[in-house]
Design a protein around this motif. Structure first.
Motif, mmCIF file in Angstrom:
data_model
loop_
_atom_site.group_PDB
_atom_site.id
_atom_site.type_symbol
_atom_site.label_atom_id
_atom_site.label_comp_id
_atom_site.label_asym_id
_atom_site.label_seq_id
_atom_site.Cartn_x
_atom_site.Cartn_y
_atom_site.Cartn_z
ATOM 1 N N VAL A 6 -4.667 11.398 -2.476
ATOM 2 C CA VAL A 6 -4.621 9.937 -2.590
ATOM 3 C C VAL A 6 -3.242 9.410 -2.208
ATOM 4 O O VAL A 6 -3.115 8.415 -1.475
ATOM 5 C CB VAL A 6 -4.994 9.499 -4.018
ATOM 6 N N LEU A 29 -2.519 6.933 1.001
ATOM 7 C CA LEU A 29 -1.947 5.589 0.869
ATOM 8 C C LEU A 29 -0.683 5.438 1.702
ATOM 9 O O LEU A 29 -0.457 4.393 2.339
ATOM 10 C CB LEU A 29 -1.656 5.290 -0.604
ATOM 11 N N GLY A 36 1.292 4.308 -2.750
ATOM 12 C CA GLY A 36 1.264 5.726 -2.429
ATOM 13 C C GLY A 36 2.465 6.470 -3.000
ATOM 14 O O GLY A 36 2.334 7.594 -3.507
ATOM 15 N N VAL A 96 0.839 -1.201 0.000
ATOM 16 C CA VAL A 96 0.000 0.000 0.000
ATOM 17 C C VAL A 96 0.874 1.251 0.000
ATOM 18 O O VAL A 96 0.607 2.220 -0.724
ATOM 19 C CB VAL A 96 -0.939 -0.008 1.222
ATOM 20 N N THR A 129 1.999 6.872 -6.684
ATOM 21 C CA THR A 129 1.009 7.923 -6.924
ATOM 22 C C THR A 129 1.662 9.292 -6.782
ATOM 23 O O THR A 129 1.344 10.225 -7.523
ATOM 24 C CB THR A 129 -0.174 7.789 -5.942
#
Length: 418
Positions: free
Chosen positions: A237, A241, A196, A192, A199
């Motif tokens: 986002v 994350l 992140g 996860v 992203t």
């Protein structure tokens, strides 16, 4: 409240909540302090996005857009600290790969010094932020088509992209190593966190694409306000994350709490049956102190102690019924379980359940004890509460299953089943 402030609060609130809840990390290990510093710098940078603070810094210092520079430097520092923290986690997970030499302390430090220095030197040549009618400020939008301003933002975004790229790759390395070693929760959290980081790389490239259109004197597919809103959503986002990933201990604690609650409830039927064979004073204690089913289901307070006591009660009860269990019964019960298709631990758990059931019936019905009773402890228990509870949960599942009648018929075909 303006739209930019709403976007900022979507990151400010969770970031400061995490930092305040983990204030104890400052007294922890070096890695915990670094992780706290990463999120604290991000929280401070997000706070400076609020229009009130931006205007306040400008009025207090007399330097336009100084809050922007401080915010960008804080984000850059946090990305380097995150890179360093993830590198230490990946290094502890296993041997380094060849490309990980680029993430070592010396290359990382040189790049940090160069990037931060370049940002400080280029910032004075940027143009002031655009001010919307509602008071919102758009610094990156103002650099559209401006070479010096684009150079500054490129130094900021390039630093962020490189740090997030290495952090994402290192998180993936740590996640794969943890998965192979059976640390599923840690592996999931690192995956996860890696998502992140990637992203965050996407955020940097999206912002960079806007400036690239400006240098080419081309029309961007969306307005500056729309690009700013979309980039803010990507940023929310990414931070969300990363926050979820670094909250590994919190997720692990919640997972363990839920698991212990399930075990406490699953052991209740076996516990109720077995404590009836304890001495009278022990039965009185259990009746007086034993929690209700509603408390087992809905009250998390003292969960560890209640589960420990339940395991202890069942273990003590198992000792009380040993005189009614033949020494050969565990072996014959295992053979019968294997004959019914059970393997390994399931067969052993079913055999122990059958022995408990046989011993409890003998004790409760005041039957004659076995000629050659079992003298060794019946249950496979150790010193770890979670392991003991997990094993007894498996035994309890078999104890109340229809399989017990079949096993009894196989072990003692000449005896009526219960």
């Amino acid at each position: 409240m303006i739209s930019d402030d709403v976007m900022a609060l979507c990151t400010i609130v969770p970031l400061w909540t995490w930092c305040l809840s983990r204030i104890g990390y400052l007294r922890g290990s070096r890695g915990q302090r670094e992780l706290w510093a990463v999120l604290a710098l991000l929280a401070g940078a997000a706070t400076l996005r609020l229009g009130f603070f931006e205007r306040g810094v400008t009025q207090w210092t007399g330097v336009g857009d100084l809050a922007v520079l401080v915010k960008h430097l804080a984000v850059m520092l946090s990305s380097f600290l995150l890179w360093r923290w993830v590198d230490s986690v990946a290094a502890a997970a296993g041997p380094r790969r060849r490309w990980q030499r680029l993430t070592a302390a010396w290359p990382r430090t040189v790049f940090a010094v160069v990037a931060l220095s370049a940002a400080c030197l280029l910032f004075p040549f940027s143009v002031p932020a655009l001010v919307d009618a509602d008071g919102g400020r758009n610094f990156i939008g103002a650099q559209f088509g401006h070479r010096a301003g684009t150079a500054y933002v490129t130094a900021y975004l390039g630093t962020l992209a490189l740090a997030m790229t290495f952090s994402g790759a290192l998180c993936t390395v740590a996640a794969r190593t943890a998965r192979r070693s059976g640390q599923r929760m840690f592996s999931a959290c690192m995956y996860v966190m890696s998502l992140g980081c990637w992203t965050g790389v996407g955020y940097a490239f999206f912002r960079g694409s806007y400036l690239a259109y400006g240098l080419l004197d081309a029309t961007y597919p969306m307005s500056a306000a729309e690009a700013d809103d979309l980039s803010s959503l990507i940023q929310i986002v990414a931070i969300g994350l990363i926050l979820a990933g670094v909250s590994f201990r919190g997720w692990e604690a919640v997972s363990r709490l839920l698991q212990r609650r399930r075990q406490l409830i699953a052991l209740r039927p076996l516990w109720q049956e077995m404590v009836s064979v304890l001495p009278a004073e022990a039965v009185m204690r259990v009746l007086a102190e034993g929690p209700s089913l509603l408390r087992d289901q809905y009250d998390p307070r003292g969960l560890w102690e209640r589960l420990d006591q339940r395991v202890l009660d069942i273990s003590d009860s198992a000792l009380e019924v040993l005189p009614w269990i033949e020494a050969e019964l565990p072996r014959r019960a295992r053979d019968a379980a294997h004959a019914c298709g059970l393997e390994d631990n399931d067969a052993e758990a079913a055999a122990q359940a059958l022995c408990l059931r046989t011993g409890r019936r003998g004790r409760a019905d005041d039957m004659a004890s076995a000629d050659m009773p079992l003298t060794l402890p019946l249950l496979s228990l150790g010193t770890d509460l979670d392991a003991n509870a997990a094993w007894l949960t498996r035994v309890a599942r078999h104890y109340h299953s229809p399989l017990m009648d079949t096993l009894e018929a196989r072990v003692a075909p000449d005896r009526k089943t219960a």
